[in-house]
Write a protein that holds these residues in place. Structure first.
Motif, PDB file in Angstrom:
ATOM      1  N   VAL A 176       0.831  -1.200   0.000  1.00 33.99           N
ATOM      2  CA  VAL A 176       0.000   0.000   0.000  1.00 33.99           C
ATOM      3  C   VAL A 176       0.865   1.249   0.000  1.00 33.99           C
ATOM      4  O   VAL A 176       0.623   2.207  -0.722  1.00 33.99           O
ATOM      5  N   ILE A 177       1.910   1.217   0.843  1.00 35.23           N
ATOM      6  CA  ILE A 177       2.792   2.377   0.925  1.00 35.23           C
ATOM      7  C   ILE A 177       3.542   2.570  -0.390  1.00 35.23           C
ATOM      8  O   ILE A 177       3.739   3.669  -0.865  1.00 35.23           O
ATOM      9  N   GLY A 178       3.960   1.433  -1.000  1.00 39.71           N
ATOM     10  CA  GLY A 178       4.737   1.512  -2.222  1.00 39.71           C
ATOM     11  C   GLY A 178       3.927   1.937  -3.433  1.00 39.71           C
ATOM     12  O   GLY A 178       4.475   2.424  -4.403  1.00 39.71           O
ATOM     13  N   GLN A 179       2.612   1.735  -3.377  1.00 39.15           N
ATOM     14  CA  GLN A 179       1.747   2.085  -4.511  1.00 39.15           C
ATOM     15  C   GLN A 179       1.473   3.580  -4.501  1.00 39.15           C
ATOM     16  O   GLN A 179       0.880   4.103  -3.580  1.00 39.15           O
ATOM     17  N   GLN A 180       1.902   4.263  -5.528  1.00 36.26           N
ATOM     18  CA  GLN A 180       1.695   5.704  -5.611  1.00 36.26           C
ATOM     19  C   GLN A 180       0.941   6.043  -6.875  1.00 36.26           C
ATOM     20  O   GLN A 180       1.145   5.421  -7.920  1.00 36.26           O
ATOM     21  N   TRP A 181       0.084   7.048  -6.756  1.00 37.75           N
ATOM     22  CA  TRP A 181      -0.688   7.476  -7.915  1.00 37.75           C
ATOM     23  C   TRP A 181       0.152   8.359  -8.819  1.00 37.75           C
ATOM     24  O   TRP A 181       1.068   9.041  -8.373  1.00 37.75           O
ATOM     25  N   SER A 182      -0.192   8.344 -10.065  1.00 39.29           N
ATOM     26  CA  SER A 182       0.462   9.227 -11.030  1.00 39.29           C
ATOM     27  C   SER A 182       0.014  10.662 -10.776  1.00 39.29           C
ATOM     28  O   SER A 182      -0.836  10.929  -9.923  1.00 39.29           O
ATOM     29  N   GLU A 183       0.559  11.577 -11.540  1.00 43.24           N
ATOM     30  CA  GLU A 183       0.028  12.934 -11.524  1.00 43.24           C
ATOM     31  C   GLU A 183      -1.372  12.913 -12.128  1.00 43.24           C
ATOM     32  O   GLU A 183      -1.754  11.960 -12.816  1.00 43.24           O
ATOM     33  N   ASN A 184      -2.122  13.948 -11.880  1.00 41.72           N
ATOM     34  CA  ASN A 184      -3.478  14.055 -12.415  1.00 41.72           C
ATOM     35  C   ASN A 184      -3.412  14.257 -13.929  1.00 41.72           C
ATOM     36  O   ASN A 184      -3.017  15.315 -14.407  1.00 41.72           O
ATOM     37  N   TYR A 185      -3.812  13.223 -14.679  1.00 40.24           N
ATOM     38  CA  TYR A 185      -3.741  13.300 -16.141  1.00 40.24           C
ATOM     39  C   TYR A 185      -4.608  14.429 -16.705  1.00 40.24           C
ATOM     40  O   TYR A 185      -4.323  14.957 -17.783  1.00 40.24           O
ATOM     41  N   ALA A 186      -5.663  14.790 -15.998  1.00 40.53           N
ATOM     42  CA  ALA A 186      -6.580  15.820 -16.500  1.00 40.53           C
ATOM     43  C   ALA A 186      -5.948  17.209 -16.539  1.00 40.53           C
ATOM     44  O   ALA A 186      -6.474  18.111 -17.195  1.00 40.53           O
ATOM     45  N   LEU A 187      -4.823  17.385 -15.841  1.00 43.65           N
ATOM     46  CA  LEU A 187      -4.153  18.690 -15.816  1.00 43.65           C
ATOM     47  C   LEU A 187      -2.989  18.776 -16.798  1.00 43.65           C
ATOM     48  O   LEU A 187      -2.309  19.799 -16.864  1.00 43.65           O
ATOM     49  N   GLN A 188      -2.765  17.715 -17.555  1.00 39.68           N
ATOM     50  CA  GLN A 188      -1.641  17.719 -18.488  1.00 39.68           C
ATOM     51  C   GLN A 188      -1.952  18.555 -19.730  1.00 39.68           C
ATOM     52  O   GLN A 188      -3.117  18.747 -20.088  1.00 39.68           O
ATOM     53  N   PRO A 189      -0.912  19.055 -20.402  1.00 37.39           N
ATOM     54  CA  PRO A 189      -1.120  19.845 -21.626  1.00 37.39           C
ATOM     55  C   PRO A 189      -1.851  19.035 -22.696  1.00 37.39           C
ATOM     56  O   PRO A 189      -1.631  17.835 -22.841  1.00 37.39           O
ATOM     57  N   GLY A 190      -2.732  19.701 -23.424  1.00 32.94           N
ATOM     58  CA  GLY A 190      -3.446  19.056 -24.514  1.00 32.94           C
ATOM     59  C   GLY A 190      -4.770  18.434 -24.128  1.00 32.94           C
ATOM     60  O   GLY A 190      -5.530  17.993 -24.996  1.00 32.94           O
ATOM     61  N   VAL A 191      -5.071  18.385 -22.836  1.00 30.55           N
ATOM     62  CA  VAL A 191      -6.347  17.816 -22.384  1.00 30.55           C
ATOM     63  C   VAL A 191      -7.459  18.838 -22.608  1.00 30.55           C
ATOM     64  O   VAL A 191      -7.283  20.029 -22.350  1.00 30.55           O
ATOM     65  N   THR A 192      -8.601  18.377 -23.095  1.00 33.86           N
ATOM     66  CA  THR A 192      -9.757  19.250 -23.297  1.00 33.86           C
ATOM     67  C   THR A 192     -10.965  18.667 -22.573  1.00 33.86           C
ATOM     68  O   THR A 192     -11.003  17.473 -22.270  1.00 33.86           O
ATOM     69  N   ALA A 193     -11.944  19.527 -22.301  1.00 33.07           N
ATOM     70  CA  ALA A 193     -13.146  19.086 -21.598  1.00 33.07           C
ATOM     71  C   ALA A 193     -14.356  19.835 -22.132  1.00 33.07           C
ATOM     72  O   ALA A 193     -14.230  20.927 -22.694  1.00 33.07           O
TER      73      ALA A 193
END
Length: 200
Positions: free
Chosen positions: A26-43
């Motif tokens: 559990v401690i070793g498992q880390q989440w990535s950065e928030n993909y929704a905030l990366q360049p090129g993402v649209t909503a």
């Protein structure tokens, strides 16, 4: 007694070892950065991905068919498009009125596939952990019900009497009919949608 004691000790040590192993995972498992905030993402609404919880956007209604009765139960939606495929394990939705919804992912055939469903929600921060990762370039939130729907229905669905004019020019009271003046479901208020995978 000696044998019994040793078995108990071995069992205890085994359980402690398993607990440490699980804790380490559990401690070793880390989440990535928030993909929704990366360049090129649209909503469908830019406030979903601006990284500012204080800004609030809304889901959008699908294109109208032109028939009020046909469009009565069409859900609204919020969509995020990623510039490249990402493996998504976790989705976090910040919403003050989202109650009944479905999450879909855009597949390789160009279709939206359901990956998560919730019929009742009372949380303002909805933290979804998927059973398995989903590799996709798009995530859609399909809004089926919000906590503001009842107020919207009262505003746009009115019961009125249909008066009828007789042949001699007089008006006669007719039957009561419902008059639809607008949508009967409210849009979802969404401040952020976050998308995560596992860190490399």
């Amino acid at each position: 007694m000696r044998t019994k004691f040793n078995v108990r000790r071995i069992y205890t040590l085994l359980m402690l070892g398993l607990m440490c192993l699980c804790s380490g995972c559990v401690i070793g498992q880390q989440w990535s950065e928030n993909y929704a905030l990366q360049p090129g993402v649209t909503a469908s609404d830019p406030t979903f991905i601006d990284g500012k919880p204080e800004t609030i956007g809304q889901s959008q209604r699908k294109k109208s068919s032109g028939s009020a009765l046909t469009d009565l139960n069409i859900p609204s939606e919020a969509i995020i498009h990623l510039p490249e495929k990402r493996s998504i394990y976790r989705i976090v939705i910040h919403s003050t009125n989202l109650e009944d919804f479905e999450v879909q992912a855009f597949d390789s055939l160009g279709e939206w596939q359901k990956i998560y469903d919730r019929r009742t929600n009372k949380d303002r921060v909805i933290d979804i952990r998927l059973n398995k990762f989903v590799t996709t370039t798009g995530i859609k939130l399909l809004v089926r019900r919000t906590t503001d729907d009842a107020a919207q229905r009262r505003e746009n669905l009115k019961l009125k009497r249909e008066n009828v004019e007789t042949s001699d020019g007089k008006r006669r009271r007719g039957r009561y009919l419902y008059h639809l003046t607008g949508p009967t479901t409210a849009l979802a208020k969404i401040s952020e949608i976050e998308l995560y995978g596992y860190a490399d």
